[in-house]
Design an enzyme around this catalytic site. Sequence first.
Site, PDB file in Angstrom:
ATOM      1  N   HIS A 168      43.621  34.094  32.119  1.00 27.47           N
ATOM      2  CA  HIS A 168      42.952  34.682  33.297  1.00 27.47           C
ATOM      3  C   HIS A 168      41.494  34.210  33.332  1.00 27.47           C
ATOM      4  O   HIS A 168      40.564  34.981  33.074  1.00 27.47           O
ATOM      5  CB  HIS A 168      43.045  36.205  33.135  1.00 27.47           C
ATOM      6  CG  HIS A 168      42.654  37.043  34.300  1.00 27.47           C
ATOM      7  ND1 HIS A 168      41.449  36.931  34.942  1.00 27.47           N
ATOM      8  CD2 HIS A 168      43.312  38.047  34.920  1.00 27.47           C
ATOM      9  CE1 HIS A 168      41.385  37.842  35.906  1.00 27.47           C
ATOM     10  NE2 HIS A 168      42.510  38.521  35.918  1.00 27.47           N
ATOM     11  N   GLU A 272      43.733  31.416  37.440  1.00 30.36           N
ATOM     12  CA  GLU A 272      44.507  31.863  36.282  1.00 30.36           C
ATOM     13  C   GLU A 272      45.800  31.050  36.198  1.00 30.36           C
ATOM     14  O   GLU A 272      46.474  30.873  37.202  1.00 30.36           O
ATOM     15  CB  GLU A 272      44.818  33.348  36.434  1.00 30.36           C
ATOM     16  CG  GLU A 272      43.596  34.158  36.854  1.00 30.36           C
ATOM     17  CD  GLU A 272      43.946  35.565  37.344  1.00 30.36           C
ATOM     18  OE1 GLU A 272      44.986  36.101  36.939  1.00 30.36           O
ATOM     19  OE2 GLU A 272      43.177  36.114  38.149  1.00 30.36           O
TER      20      GLU A 272
HETATM   21  C1  BG6 Z   1      44.068  39.560  38.680  1.00 25.80           C
HETATM   22  C2  BG6 Z   1      44.945  40.385  39.577  1.00 25.80           C
HETATM   23  O1  BG6 Z   1      44.845  38.691  37.932  1.00 25.80           O
HETATM   24  O2  BG6 Z   1      43.365  40.429  37.802  1.00 25.80           O
HETATM   25  C3  BG6 Z   1      44.097  41.380  40.340  1.00 25.80           C
HETATM   26  O3  BG6 Z   1      45.671  39.543  40.452  1.00 25.80           O
HETATM   27  C4  BG6 Z   1      43.311  42.243  39.368  1.00 25.80           C
HETATM   28  O4  BG6 Z   1      44.925  42.182  41.161  1.00 25.80           O
HETATM   29  C5  BG6 Z   1      42.512  41.319  38.460  1.00 25.80           C
HETATM   30  O5  BG6 Z   1      42.473  43.108  40.080  1.00 25.80           O
HETATM   31  C6  BG6 Z   1      41.668  42.060  37.416  1.00 25.80           C
HETATM   32  O6  BG6 Z   1      42.461  42.916  36.665  1.00 25.80           O
HETATM   33  P1  BG6 Z   1      41.793  43.830  35.567  1.00 25.80           P
HETATM   34  O7  BG6 Z   1      42.918  44.651  34.990  1.00 25.80           O
HETATM   35  O8  BG6 Z   1      41.159  42.935  34.555  1.00 25.80           O
HETATM   36  O9  BG6 Z   1      40.760  44.669  36.290  1.00 25.80           O
END
Ligand code: BG6
Length: 304
Positions: A168, A272
Site C-alpha cells: 500500500h 498500491e
Molecule cells: C485504501 C482503501 O487501500 O486504503 C481505502 O482503498 C482506505 O478505502 C485506505 O481508506 C486507507 O485505509 P486505512 O485502513 O489505512 O485507513
Amino acid sequence: MVTTDIPERLKRFEIPGRVTVLEGNGELPKIEATTDWSTAEIYLNGAHVTDFQKKGEPPMLFTSQFSRFAHGEPIRGGIPIIFPWFGAREGSPAHGFARLAEWELHEATTIPEGGVSLRFGLPLSAHGATWPPIATYYVVTISDRLTLELIVTNTSPDQPFTFENCLHTYFAVSDISNVSVSGLKGVHYLDKADNFAPKTDNADVIRIASEVDRIYCDTEATIELLDSKLRRKMRIEKSGSASTVVWNPWSAKAQQMPDFGNDEYQQMLCIESGNVVKNKVTLAPGKTSVLKIAISSEPSEQGR
Ligand code: BG6
C-alpha cells in the site's frame, strides 16, 4: 511483551556503514539502510518501509506528520503490508494483521555493488490460533531502486489457503495538482468512492482533483507517476500482482482521519500493488506465491 531492549537484540544484524538498528519514533525499533545510491528506513512494526530516498532527490515515500508510532497500530504512510485481507472485515482490523504485527528480522546482507537486502518473517503468533498454517516472509532490497517481495507459502498438508495482499505504497509528491498517472488506460476498476460501481477510464493519464479510491483489476502493467514540478517520474514495476489500487482521501476524508493532517492529501498519492477482490489468491497445499514490486525514479523533462 514489549521491551525497550529490542534494538540491542537486533544489533547483531548491523553492517558498518550499511545497516544500523536504532530506536525510532514511539521507541519502536527501526532499521536504517545506506547504500551507494540511497537511504531507507524500515520499522519492525509491520515490516514497514517508511522512507526511501535516492541521493540528491527528494524522498519517494510520504509518511504523515501525524502518524501513530506504537505497537499494534498501523503507520500512516510509507508502505503498509496489507495481508491477508484487504479493506474492512467485521470484527477484525482493517487491511489484515500483517501491518500491526512486529515482524522478525532474519537476515541483513550486502548485495553486489553496494546495495543492502533485509529479510523479515511474520511470526506465527501474529496469526491467532484459528488461522491456517502459513509461512510469510518479506524481502526489502535497497539499491538505486527499492525492491519488495512478499512471499507466502501455504504450509498446510491438505487445505488450500485464500488471501488478499497489497503493498500500500504512499508516494510523496510536490503537490497533487502536479501529478499524472499512466499505465491504467482502459483497465476496469471498482470505484470504492461510488459504492464499488464498475467503471473504465479511457483517458491516457489519471489526474487527481477529488477523492479517488479505485481498485483496478486484472492488470500487471507497469505504472508511472509523473510529478511535473519535481520533473521526476517514479515507476512501479510488478510481478505476481493482478490488482492496482489508487487512493487519495482528499479533503473531507482527510479531516476524519486522526493520524493524517487535514492538508496532507496534497502531498501524497497511494498506488498500491497486490491481489484483491476478484484477484485474491488461492494457494494449494505446499505452494508459494510471490508479490514483487520495484520502485524506481528518473528525471523527466515532460511538463504537465
Ligand atoms: C485504501 C482503501 O487501500 O486504503 C481505502 O482503498 C482506505 O478505502 C485506505 O481508506 C486507507 O485505509 P486505512 O485502513 O489505512 O485507513
